[in-house]
Structure formats: structure tokens, C-alpha cells
Design a protein around this motif. Structure first.
Motif, PDB file in Angstrom:
ATOM      1  N   VAL A   1     101.621 -29.343   4.306  1.00 31.51           N
ATOM      2  CA  VAL A   1     101.069 -28.567   5.427  1.00 31.51           C
ATOM      3  C   VAL A   1     100.495 -27.263   4.870  1.00 31.51           C
ATOM      4  N   ASP A   2      99.220 -27.030   5.152  1.00 30.45           N
ATOM      5  CA  ASP A   2      98.591 -25.759   4.800  1.00 30.45           C
ATOM      6  C   ASP A   2      98.875 -24.775   5.934  1.00 30.45           C
ATOM      7  N   ASP A   3      99.898 -23.953   5.724  1.00 26.86           N
ATOM      8  CA  ASP A   3     100.314 -22.973   6.736  1.00 26.86           C
ATOM      9  C   ASP A   3      99.829 -21.565   6.360  1.00 26.86           C
ATOM     10  N   VAL A   4      98.781 -21.515   5.542  1.00 29.67           N
ATOM     11  CA  VAL A   4      98.294 -20.219   5.058  1.00 29.67           C
ATOM     12  C   VAL A   4      97.841 -19.335   6.227  1.00 29.67           C
ATOM     13  N   ARG A   5      97.124 -19.920   7.183  1.00 29.02           N
ATOM     14  CA  ARG A   5      96.590 -19.123   8.294  1.00 29.02           C
ATOM     15  C   ARG A   5      97.620 -18.938   9.407  1.00 29.02           C
ATOM     16  N   ALA A   6      98.347 -19.995   9.740  1.00 26.25           N
ATOM     17  CA  ALA A   6      99.228 -19.973  10.918  1.00 26.25           C
ATOM     18  C   ALA A   6     100.663 -19.572  10.585  1.00 26.25           C
TER      19      ALA A   6
ATOM     20  N   LYS B   1      99.408 -15.289  -5.332  1.00 25.55           N
ATOM     21  CA  LYS B   1      98.748 -14.164  -4.668  1.00 25.55           C
ATOM     22  C   LYS B   1      97.892 -14.547  -3.472  1.00 25.55           C
ATOM     23  N   ASN B   2      97.163 -15.655  -3.574  1.00 25.90           N
ATOM     24  CA  ASN B   2      96.235 -16.029  -2.497  1.00 25.90           C
ATOM     25  C   ASN B   2      96.551 -17.411  -1.953  1.00 25.90           C
ATOM     26  N   GLY B   3      96.085 -17.668  -0.751  1.00 25.38           N
ATOM     27  CA  GLY B   3      96.281 -18.973  -0.141  1.00 25.38           C
ATOM     28  C   GLY B   3      95.739 -20.093  -1.007  1.00 25.38           C
ATOM     29  N   THR B   4      94.598 -19.841  -1.644  1.00 21.13           N
ATOM     30  CA  THR B   4      94.006 -20.864  -2.516  1.00 21.13           C
ATOM     31  C   THR B   4      94.950 -21.213  -3.670  1.00 21.13           C
ATOM     32  N   ASP B   5      95.618 -20.208  -4.223  1.00 23.03           N
ATOM     33  CA  ASP B   5      96.611 -20.478  -5.284  1.00 23.03           C
ATOM     34  C   ASP B   5      97.672 -21.441  -4.750  1.00 23.03           C
ATOM     35  N   ALA B   6      98.097 -21.195  -3.520  1.00 20.52           N
ATOM     36  CA  ALA B   6      99.208 -21.971  -2.956  1.00 20.52           C
ATOM     37  C   ALA B   6      98.783 -23.392  -2.613  1.00 20.52           C
ATOM     38  N   THR B   7      97.615 -23.558  -1.985  1.00 20.72           N
ATOM     39  CA  THR B   7      97.185 -24.924  -1.648  1.00 20.72           C
ATOM     40  C   THR B   7      96.932 -25.720  -2.923  1.00 20.72           C
ATOM     41  N   THR B   8      96.339 -25.049  -3.915  1.00 24.91           N
ATOM     42  CA  THR B   8      96.043 -25.731  -5.183  1.00 24.91           C
ATOM     43  C   THR B   8      97.333 -26.118  -5.898  1.00 24.91           C
TER      44      THR B   8
ATOM     45  N   ALA C   1      88.119 -28.929   7.346  1.00 29.08           N
ATOM     46  CA  ALA C   1      89.274 -28.030   7.255  1.00 29.08           C
ATOM     47  C   ALA C   1      89.103 -27.078   6.077  1.00 29.08           C
ATOM     48  N   TYR C   2      89.570 -25.859   6.241  1.00 26.39           N
ATOM     49  CA  TYR C   2      89.478 -24.874   5.166  1.00 26.39           C
ATOM     50  C   TYR C   2      90.797 -24.798   4.414  1.00 26.39           C
ATOM     51  N   HIS C   3      90.740 -24.955   3.097  1.00 29.64           N
ATOM     52  CA  HIS C   3      91.955 -24.831   2.288  1.00 29.64           C
ATOM     53  C   HIS C   3      91.795 -23.855   1.132  1.00 29.64           C
ATOM     54  N   GLY C   4      90.651 -23.160   1.089  1.00 33.29           N
ATOM     55  CA  GLY C   4      90.461 -22.179   0.029  1.00 33.29           C
ATOM     56  C   GLY C   4      89.073 -22.248  -0.565  1.00 33.29           C
ATOM     57  N   ALA C   5      88.890 -21.493  -1.644  1.00 30.17           N
ATOM     58  CA  ALA C   5      87.544 -21.250  -2.153  1.00 30.17           C
ATOM     59  C   ALA C   5      87.423 -21.520  -3.651  1.00 30.17           C
TER      60      ALA C   5
ATOM     61  N   LYS D   1      94.214 -27.721  13.882  1.00 32.07           N
ATOM     62  CA  LYS D   1      92.785 -27.743  13.578  1.00 32.07           C
ATOM     63  C   LYS D   1      92.195 -26.393  13.958  1.00 32.07           C
ATOM     64  N   HIS D   2      91.765 -25.644  12.930  1.00 36.20           N
ATOM     65  CA  HIS D   2      91.209 -24.320  13.206  1.00 36.20           C
ATOM     66  C   HIS D   2      89.879 -24.140  12.484  1.00 36.20           C
ATOM     67  N   ASP D   3      89.042 -25.179  12.551  1.00 32.49           N
ATOM     68  CA  ASP D   3      87.756 -25.136  11.848  1.00 32.49           C
ATOM     69  C   ASP D   3      86.825 -24.104  12.478  1.00 32.49           C
TER      70      ASP D   3
ATOM     71  N   TRP E   1     101.665 -21.066   1.940  1.00 26.78           N
ATOM     72  CA  TRP E   1     101.756 -19.876   2.781  1.00 26.78           C
ATOM     73  C   TRP E   1     100.981 -18.729   2.141  1.00 26.78           C
ATOM     74  N   SER E   2     100.425 -17.869   2.973  1.00 31.96           N
ATOM     75  CA  SER E   2      99.907 -16.595   2.449  1.00 31.96           C
ATOM     76  C   SER E   2      99.667 -15.675   3.637  1.00 31.96           C
ATOM     77  N   LYS E   3      98.446 -15.142   3.750  1.00 36.57           N
ATOM     78  CA  LYS E   3      98.057 -14.265   4.848  1.00 36.57           C
ATOM     79  C   LYS E   3      99.193 -13.377   5.355  1.00 36.57           C
ATOM     80  N   ALA E   4      99.924 -13.758   6.390  1.00 31.32           N
ATOM     81  CA  ALA E   4     100.813 -12.812   7.079  1.00 31.32           C
ATOM     82  C   ALA E   4     102.148 -12.566   6.379  1.00 31.32           C
TER      83      ALA E   4
HETATM   84  C1  LIG Z   1      92.636 -18.312   4.273  1.00 29.70           C
HETATM   85  C2  LIG Z   1      93.060 -19.712   4.114  1.00 29.70           C
HETATM   86  C3  LIG Z   1      93.231 -20.304   2.854  1.00 29.70           C
HETATM   87  C4  LIG Z   1      92.888 -19.598   1.589  1.00 29.70           C
HETATM   88  O1  LIG Z   1      93.607 -18.421   1.422  1.00 29.70           O
HETATM   89  P1  LIG Z   1      93.047 -17.281   0.478  1.00 29.70           P
HETATM   90  O2  LIG Z   1      94.106 -16.249   0.457  1.00 29.70           O
HETATM   91  O3  LIG Z   1      91.774 -16.801   1.095  1.00 29.70           O
HETATM   92  O4  LIG Z   1      92.806 -17.885  -0.875  1.00 29.70           O
HETATM   93  C5  LIG Z   1      93.723 -21.593   2.794  1.00 29.70           C
HETATM   94  N1  LIG Z   1      94.007 -22.271   3.900  1.00 29.70           N
HETATM   95  C6  LIG Z   1      93.850 -21.740   5.130  1.00 29.70           C
HETATM   96  C7  LIG Z   1      94.212 -22.553   6.316  1.00 29.70           C
HETATM   97  C8  LIG Z   1      93.353 -20.455   5.287  1.00 29.70           C
HETATM   98  O5  LIG Z   1      93.172 -19.944   6.502  1.00 29.70           O
END
Ligand SMILES: *Cc1c(COP(=O)(O)O)cnc(C)c1O
Length: 412
Positions: A229-234, A116-123, A144-148, A198-200, A256-259
Motif C-alpha cells: 500500500v502506497d500510503d505516502v499521501r494519505a 527521506k522521500n516518498g519515492t525512496d519508500a515506494t521504490t 496512480a502516482y508513486h513518485g518521480a 484513488k487520488h489521481d 509512508w512520507s509526507k505527513a
Molecule cells: C507524493 C507521493 C509520492 C512520492 O513522494 P515524494 O516524497 O514526492 O518522493 C508517492 N506516492 C504518493 C501517493 C504520493 O502522493
């Protein structure tokens, strides 16, 4: 905002029933003064706040919106699936169809799984890498942001040192620091985790250099570790095959997530055959992970992105915005530095440590109907047409003019 505005009234009620009024990146303390917190509607590239004001939206729901809010094709696919059923006792056929579509679209992918969420996918990527390599250490770029959740959340409140025990930091685009990090965990390296670029927060954005991308691939191979590769945002904004197609380097695993479902809750992990067995061996799941509506929306989203030449459209509009703003900043002698891919820009003013000028610019633009962010990656969608960009540029011209009048900086 007066005390009587609907937004202010909602904030006052939230203060009583939501800890701190709001959590996370949308916490009350992080919404710039003058910005609304509550939104009631979105359509195309526009959003309406609770006070009834509308904006051309350059945050796209912080990334999930890519074809415009309420895209008719995506909504029709979702509506069809809502009638059939969403969460059932098992997945719907949409699961298999979506996995097939992603594997057709993404060259490194031999399989996909969904959450469901990007954090699920990176984890899940990290867990699969550890399961597949029987090793523990994960290299992560500092900042770098990879989730919460504890292994990666930016705040250390409630996080123990043990949660981070096997995370080792390097500097993005710095091959030497990546080598040093890899050397420090010799024999125990499970994965190198990289952002698409890099999108810090609050920093100039940087695409990966060819040298860095190739070095990361080589180091992962030599250590028998995974490249993630964390492609959640891009994801799906730079290249439909995955963002590192741009540098010709393929990961073993990608998040992957977001879009991917134009605003519906969905995340995915894609991987190659090397990690298929490991992916099958871990236990990862969630109550809503097999629900069909988001998958139907995702199939419609990816199909439309492919057929509409979406990336060219977003790139052209992004370039038009960048060029227009650049000319305006020069006209007013403002040290505005735009970085990131044009369809995922960040605007920073040189020497503007606490984003004072950036926030002033954004607030002036907001008053005139454009929603920007002073420090975070912004997003364009295919609904940001050249006409919308021109409408935006009239707003930025006025906003930059005001910033130049009040700015306390050395003219460039
Ligand atoms: C938003 C984001 C995440 C986390 O995704 P969530 O859906 O908020 O859990 C992970 N990595 C990147 C690069 C993000 O932008």
C-alpha cells in the motif's frame, strides 16, 4: 501580479538559474495563472506568499503539514535534537524509538526502515518485494502516482522502455482488470502496488471498495507476491494504523512520507515478518536517511496525532467544509462534485475538461485568502478548526457566486 512584485522578481531571477524556472509539480507551467509561486512563512493553517498576502492553506505543503505549520510540540522536539546533533556517523536513539512507535501504531508492521522521500519508500517496497519473492513483475494502477523516478514518473522524458519493462497496469477498483494483469504475469508476480485510495490528478477520488481490497490481498497471497500500500499521501490522515485498516485489509509492505514528521523530510517503509529477511538483504541508503531531527519531529508528530484524536478533528472539519460548499454550489446551481475523504478532498466541476471553472473558482478564492488546488488532492490539518472552516466558507460563497455569474455551462 505586477512586474515589480517580489514574486515576479523572484520568478525572473529563477528563470536564469533554475531550468524552466522551477521543476516538477511546482513547475512554472503548472502553477495556475494568478497564483503566487514563492512563500516566505507558514504558521498554523496559514501561509504567507512573497508578496505578503496570507492564505488559509488547503494544500498543507502538498501533504506534509498535518498539525499546523510550526506546531510547538514538534518544533520543541526538533529543537532539542538540533542541539544534540542531526546527521552523525550513525543513527541517533531516535531511530529505534521511532521504529518502536510506528510498530506500536501500525498493525501490519513488524519492522520499519526510514528514508527521506516518498519515492525512496515506494521504490524500497518494490525492491524488497522482488528480493523476497525472487520475481520481477509489479502491478500498478494506471494513472496512480508513486513518485518521480524512471519506474514510476508520470513523464516519459528520459525514461526507457526497459525502465518500465516489469511494470504491468490495471485499473484501480476494477477486480477484473487486476485479475487480468495478474494472469498475464503468472509465475513472475512480485507485488501488487495499490494507492491508499484513488487520488489521481484531475480525477474524482475513490476509496477502495471492500471487494477490490480483498481481491488484491487474495491475489497477492495466491501468487506468493507482496501487497504494497502506497500510503505516502494519505498516511496518518485517514487511520493512524494505515489507510487500508478502513477496509480491513493489511498489506505486507507500506510506504509512508509526507505527513509523518509534520513537514520535516522523512519517509518510512513498514513491513511484516514475511519480508523482514528481504528488507535486511537489499542495499538501500542515503546520506541523510539516519539524521535525528526529522525522526525526533516524527516521534512528536505521531505521539500528538494519537493523543489529540487528530483524525476525528480533521474529519469533522472536512465534513463541515464539504457540507458548506455543497450547499453553496446548490444555491448557485453549480455542478461542483466533491470527492475523496473529507479531510483529503478534491473539487471538480462536471464537464469541466481542462479545469477552466475549477481554476476560476480557485483563483477567486485565492484573491479572498483561501489556497485551494483545482485538480490535485487537497489536505486539511488539525489546525483547520471549525472557526477556520467558517471563515473559509465565507470565501467560497463569494468565489462560487462569481463562478456562477460567468460560467458557460448547462445549469444542473
Ligand atoms: C507524493 C507521493 C509520492 C512520492 O513522494 P515524494 O516524497 O514526492 O518522493 C508517492 N506516492 C504518493 C501517493 C504520493 O502522493
Amino acid at each position: 501580479m505586477t512586474a515589480q512584485s517580489p514574486d515576479a522578481a523572484l520568478r525572473a531571477r529563477a528563470e536564469k538559474v533554475i531550468p524552466g524556472g522551477m521543476w516538477g509539480h511546482q513547475s512554472v507551467s503548472r502553477v495556475p495563472a494568478g497564483y503566487p509561486q514563492y512563500f516566505v512563512r507558514g504558521e498554523g493553517c496559514r501561509t504567507w506568499d512573497a508578496n505578503g498576502r496570507s492564505y488559509i492553506d488547503y494544500m498543507c505543503a502538498w501533504g506534509p503539514m498535518i498539525l499546523g505549520y510550526g506546531d510547538p510540540d514538534v518544533e520543541e522536539a526538533a529543537a532539542r535534537q538540533i542541539k544534540l546533533g542531526d546527521g552523525l556517523n550513525g543513527p541517533t536513539p531516535r531511530l529505534v524509538e521511532l521504529a518502536e512507535l510506528m510498530i506500536d501504531t501500525i498493525p501490519h508492521a513488524d519492522w520499519a526502515l526510514f528514508s527521506k522521500n516518498g519515492t525512496d519508500a515506494t521504490t524500497a517496497c518494490v525492491t524488497i518485494a522482488r528480493a523476497g519473492t525472487r520475481k520481477r513483475k509489479i502491478l500498478v494502477a494506471e494513472g496512480a502516482y508513486h513518485g518521480a523516478i524512471p519506474w514510476c514518473t508520470p513523464s516519459l522524458e528520459g525514461v526507457t522502455a526497459e525502465d518500465r519493462a516489469h511494470i504491468v497496469y490495471y485499473q484501480f477498483n476494477d477486480v477484473g482488470s487486476l485479475e487480468a494483469a495478474a494472469d498475464s504475469v503468472k509465475g513472475d508476480l512480485a507485488a501488487i502496488l495499490v494507492s491508499a485510495f484513488k487520488h489521481d490528478l484531475g480525477k474524482m477520488h475513490e476509496m477502495p471498495t471492500l471487494e477490490f481490497a480483498r481481491a488484491a490481498r487474495k491475489m497477492a497471497d495466491e501468487a506468493d507476491a507482496a501487497l504494497i500500500v502506497d500510503d505516502v499521501r494519505a498516511g496518518f490522515r485517514l487511520d493512524l494504523g494505515g489507510s487500508w485498516e478502513l477496509v480491513g485489509v493489511r498489506p505486507d509492505l507500506a510506504a509512508w512520507s509526507k505527513a509523518i514528521a509534520n513537514g520535516r523530510a522523512l519517509a518510512a517503509v513498514t513491513g511484516n515478518d514475511r519480508f523482514r529477511k528481504a528488507a535486511a538483504s537489499i542495499f538501500t541508503t542515503g546520506s541523510f536517511w539516519t539524521a535525528g531531527v526529522a525522526m525526533a519531529a516524527s516521534i512528536a508528530t505521531i505521539t500528538k496525532l494519537k493523543s489529540s484524536d487528530a483524525i476525528s478533528l480533521m474529519t469533522a472539519s472536512g465534513q463541515r467544509l464539504r457540507d458548506g460548499i455543497q450547499a453553496q454550489a446548490e444555491k448557485y446551481g453549480l455542478p461542483l462534485r466533491q470527492s475523496g475523504p473529507v479531510q483529503m478532498p478534491v473539487f471538480l466541476f462536471e464537464g469541466d475538461k481542462n479545469c477552466v471553472m475549477g481554476t476560476r473558482f480557485c483563483v477567486e478564492a485565492l484573491k479572498r485568502g483561501a489556497y485551494f488546488h483545482p485538480a490535485h488532492t487537497m489536505f486539511l490539518s488539525t489546525a483547520h478548526t471549525p472557526e477556520i472552516i467558517d471563515e473559509t466558507l465565507q470565501i467560497t460563497d463569494e468565489a462560487l457566486k462569481i463562478v456562477a455569474q460567468v460560467a458557460d455551462f448547462e445549469p444542473v
